[in-house]
Design a protein around this motif. Sequence first.
Motif, PDB file in Angstrom:
ATOM      1  N   HIS A   1       0.857  -1.194   0.000  1.00  8.42           N
ATOM      2  CA  HIS A   1       0.000   0.000   0.000  1.00  8.42           C
ATOM      3  C   HIS A   1       0.894   1.246   0.000  1.00  8.42           C
ATOM      4  O   HIS A   1       1.018   1.953   1.000  1.00  8.42           O
ATOM      5  CB  HIS A   1      -0.916  -0.037   1.222  1.00  8.42           C
ATOM      6  N   TYR A   2       1.502   1.542  -1.166  1.00  8.48           N
ATOM      7  CA  TYR A   2       2.493   2.604  -1.293  1.00  8.48           C
ATOM      8  C   TYR A   2       2.006   3.723  -2.198  1.00  8.48           C
ATOM      9  O   TYR A   2       1.164   3.518  -3.067  1.00  8.48           O
ATOM     10  CB  TYR A   2       3.808   2.045  -1.864  1.00  8.48           C
ATOM     11  N   LYS A   3       2.598   4.907  -2.010  1.00 10.76           N
ATOM     12  CA  LYS A   3       2.269   6.088  -2.803  1.00 10.76           C
ATOM     13  C   LYS A   3       3.362   6.363  -3.827  1.00 10.76           C
ATOM     14  O   LYS A   3       4.523   6.016  -3.634  1.00 10.76           O
ATOM     15  CB  LYS A   3       2.152   7.329  -1.907  1.00 10.76           C
ATOM     16  N   LEU A   4       2.958   7.065  -4.897  1.00 10.85           N
ATOM     17  CA  LEU A   4       3.908   7.686  -5.811  1.00 10.85           C
ATOM     18  C   LEU A   4       3.676   9.192  -5.675  1.00 10.85           C
ATOM     19  O   LEU A   4       2.666   9.709  -6.144  1.00 10.85           O
ATOM     20  CB  LEU A   4       3.691   7.217  -7.247  1.00 10.85           C
ATOM     21  N   ILE A   5       4.587   9.881  -5.004  1.00  8.06           N
ATOM     22  CA  ILE A   5       4.429  11.307  -4.683  1.00  8.06           C
ATOM     23  C   ILE A   5       5.222  12.128  -5.684  1.00  8.06           C
ATOM     24  O   ILE A   5       6.432  11.921  -5.866  1.00  8.06           O
ATOM     25  CB  ILE A   5       4.901  11.607  -3.255  1.00  8.06           C
ATOM     26  N   VAL A   6       4.550  13.070  -6.328  1.00  7.46           N
ATOM     27  CA  VAL A   6       5.186  13.895  -7.360  1.00  7.46           C
ATOM     28  C   VAL A   6       5.221  15.343  -6.891  1.00  7.46           C
ATOM     29  O   VAL A   6       4.190  16.001  -6.785  1.00  7.46           O
ATOM     30  CB  VAL A   6       4.431  13.797  -8.703  1.00  7.46           C
ATOM     31  N   ASN A   7       6.438  15.830  -6.603  1.00 13.24           N
ATOM     32  CA  ASN A   7       6.666  17.267  -6.417  1.00 13.24           C
ATOM     33  C   ASN A   7       7.368  17.857  -7.641  1.00 13.24           C
ATOM     34  O   ASN A   7       7.173  19.022  -7.962  1.00 13.24           O
ATOM     35  CB  ASN A   7       7.517  17.541  -5.174  1.00 13.24           C
ATOM     36  N   GLY A   8       8.159  17.030  -8.300  1.00 14.66           N
ATOM     37  CA  GLY A   8       8.846  17.452  -9.515  1.00 14.66           C
ATOM     38  C   GLY A   8       7.991  17.185 -10.740  1.00 14.66           C
ATOM     39  O   GLY A   8       6.871  17.683 -10.839  1.00 14.66           O
ATOM     40  N   ILE A   9       8.501  16.360 -11.655  1.00 12.17           N
ATOM     41  CA  ILE A   9       7.791  16.093 -12.914  1.00 12.17           C
ATOM     42  C   ILE A   9       7.683  14.590 -13.123  1.00 12.17           C
ATOM     43  O   ILE A   9       8.667  13.857 -13.024  1.00 12.17           O
ATOM     44  CB  ILE A   9       8.526  16.728 -14.116  1.00 12.17           C
ATOM     45  N   LEU A  10       6.473  14.127 -13.438  1.00  7.70           N
ATOM     46  CA  LEU A  10       6.245  12.756 -13.878  1.00  7.70           C
ATOM     47  C   LEU A  10       5.721  12.797 -15.300  1.00  7.70           C
ATOM     48  O   LEU A  10       4.728  13.462 -15.587  1.00  7.70           O
ATOM     49  CB  LEU A  10       5.218  12.057 -12.977  1.00  7.70           C
ATOM     50  N   LYS A  11       6.410  12.091 -16.198  1.00  3.28           N
ATOM     51  CA  LYS A  11       5.940  11.944 -17.570  1.00  3.28           C
ATOM     52  C   LYS A  11       5.782  10.457 -17.847  1.00  3.28           C
ATOM     53  O   LYS A  11       6.773   9.747 -18.049  1.00  3.28           O
ATOM     54  CB  LYS A  11       6.910  12.599 -18.554  1.00  3.28           C
ATOM     55  N   ALA A  12       4.535  10.015 -17.802  1.00  2.00           N
ATOM     56  CA  ALA A  12       4.222   8.627 -18.132  1.00  2.00           C
ATOM     57  C   ALA A  12       3.493   8.652 -19.466  1.00  2.00           C
ATOM     58  O   ALA A  12       2.293   8.910 -19.535  1.00  2.00           O
ATOM     59  CB  ALA A  12       3.357   8.013 -17.042  1.00  2.00           C
ATOM     60  N   LEU A  13       4.246   8.426 -20.537  1.00  2.00           N
ATOM     61  CA  LEU A  13       3.747   8.656 -21.888  1.00  2.00           C
ATOM     62  C   LEU A  13       3.629   7.337 -22.633  1.00  2.00           C
ATOM     63  O   LEU A  13       4.556   6.893 -23.309  1.00  2.00           O
ATOM     64  CB  LEU A  13       4.678   9.628 -22.629  1.00  2.00           C
ATOM     65  N   GLY A  14       2.470   6.693 -22.472  1.00  2.00           N
ATOM     66  CA  GLY A  14       2.191   5.499 -23.237  1.00  2.00           C
ATOM     67  C   GLY A  14       1.683   5.853 -24.618  1.00  2.00           C
ATOM     68  O   GLY A  14       1.633   7.012 -25.025  1.00  2.00           O
ATOM     69  N   THR A  15       1.308   4.819 -25.367  1.00  2.00           N
ATOM     70  CA  THR A  15       0.711   5.010 -26.686  1.00  2.00           C
ATOM     71  C   THR A  15      -0.576   4.196 -26.751  1.00  2.00           C
ATOM     72  O   THR A  15      -0.869   3.378 -25.868  1.00  2.00           O
ATOM     73  CB  THR A  15       1.655   4.564 -27.810  1.00  2.00           C
ATOM     74  N   GLU A  16      -1.342   4.386 -27.807  1.00  3.95           N
ATOM     75  CA  GLU A  16      -2.586   3.644 -27.953  1.00  3.95           C
ATOM     76  C   GLU A  16      -2.338   2.146 -28.009  1.00  3.95           C
ATOM     77  O   GLU A  16      -3.145   1.348 -27.539  1.00  3.95           O
ATOM     78  CB  GLU A  16      -3.320   4.114 -29.212  1.00  3.95           C
TER      79      GLU A  16
END
Length: 318
Positions: free
Chosen positions: A48-63
């Motif tokens: 039960h963990y978090k992903l905390i973003v203060n900076g930049i997250l780019k999760a760029l999938g495709t179709e």
Amino acid sequence: MYFPHFNSIFFNRSQFANTPYLIDGEIKIPYGKKLIIEPGVKVIFTGHYKLIVNGILKALGTEQDSIYFFPSDTSVGWHGIRFIEAEDLSTLEFCVLMYGKTSTPEELKMLEEIPCRQGEECAEWLDPSGGAILINKSHTKINHCLIANNFAARNGGGIYIKNYANPVIRYCHIINNKSFDGGGISSSRISNPFIYHCKIEHNYAENMGGGFLIDLYSNPVIDECSIKENIADSRGGGICFYTSAKPVVKNSTISYNTSALGGGIYIDEFYNKYREQFDKIDIRIINVRIENNTADYGGGIWLRDSQGELSGVTVCYN
């Protein structure tokens, strides 16, 4: 897991076929740092963990190659992505976020024992809102994402937006999420989300806003959305507008939603005891079809202490 020594970290497709990234602890992206997740990556949280973003997250999938965020154990879940005063370039695109949970069974029991269960501030330290995504003082872009089967103990089973946040949410499918308020999306505290061409379906709120809860001076634009088959036990099966909002809903269909009050849309003002006045909801509903919704009172629309404009609106078969 922190990234103190590199400006950018990449989660690439593993050289071993179908090998995911297993996350065994909290991830935090600090200010000035960037995490880039490339197409086809699976990010699996082992607890039960978090992903905390203060900076930049780019999760760029495709179709063809989506990026997946989900837990190894769906009964435990993971704690969702938390954009907290994040830098403005964060983007989720063609991502799948499933089985997020803001509370463990032990934390949920603690929340239920707090007398002011509907007051978020009294349990803020438990971070109970935003099953898959919380956006706090951030301007995240979320495009072509599937947000499904997430749970929040308080607000926003799929997404919770608060505190001057101005995200853009486009072409997303937000389905089968649950919460106390705002089953699909909840927006609060002077936030201004733009929500375009999204499907908000089959979400459930124990209290208000099966599809959406819009509250506390939040001013969204909801454009070309399908809000369908959502349920709220109390108010606003499709959308609940509550307390000093100035929303715009246009070019959308609100259908087959269910609630006790306001099957399609519930519009009401909550008396502000601190300011000793009503700040009326000022709503614009333009070119919207409201049909086949069910409620004890106000099958299509239930409204009180409000002002605004309905233009080109069809209300039928409720």
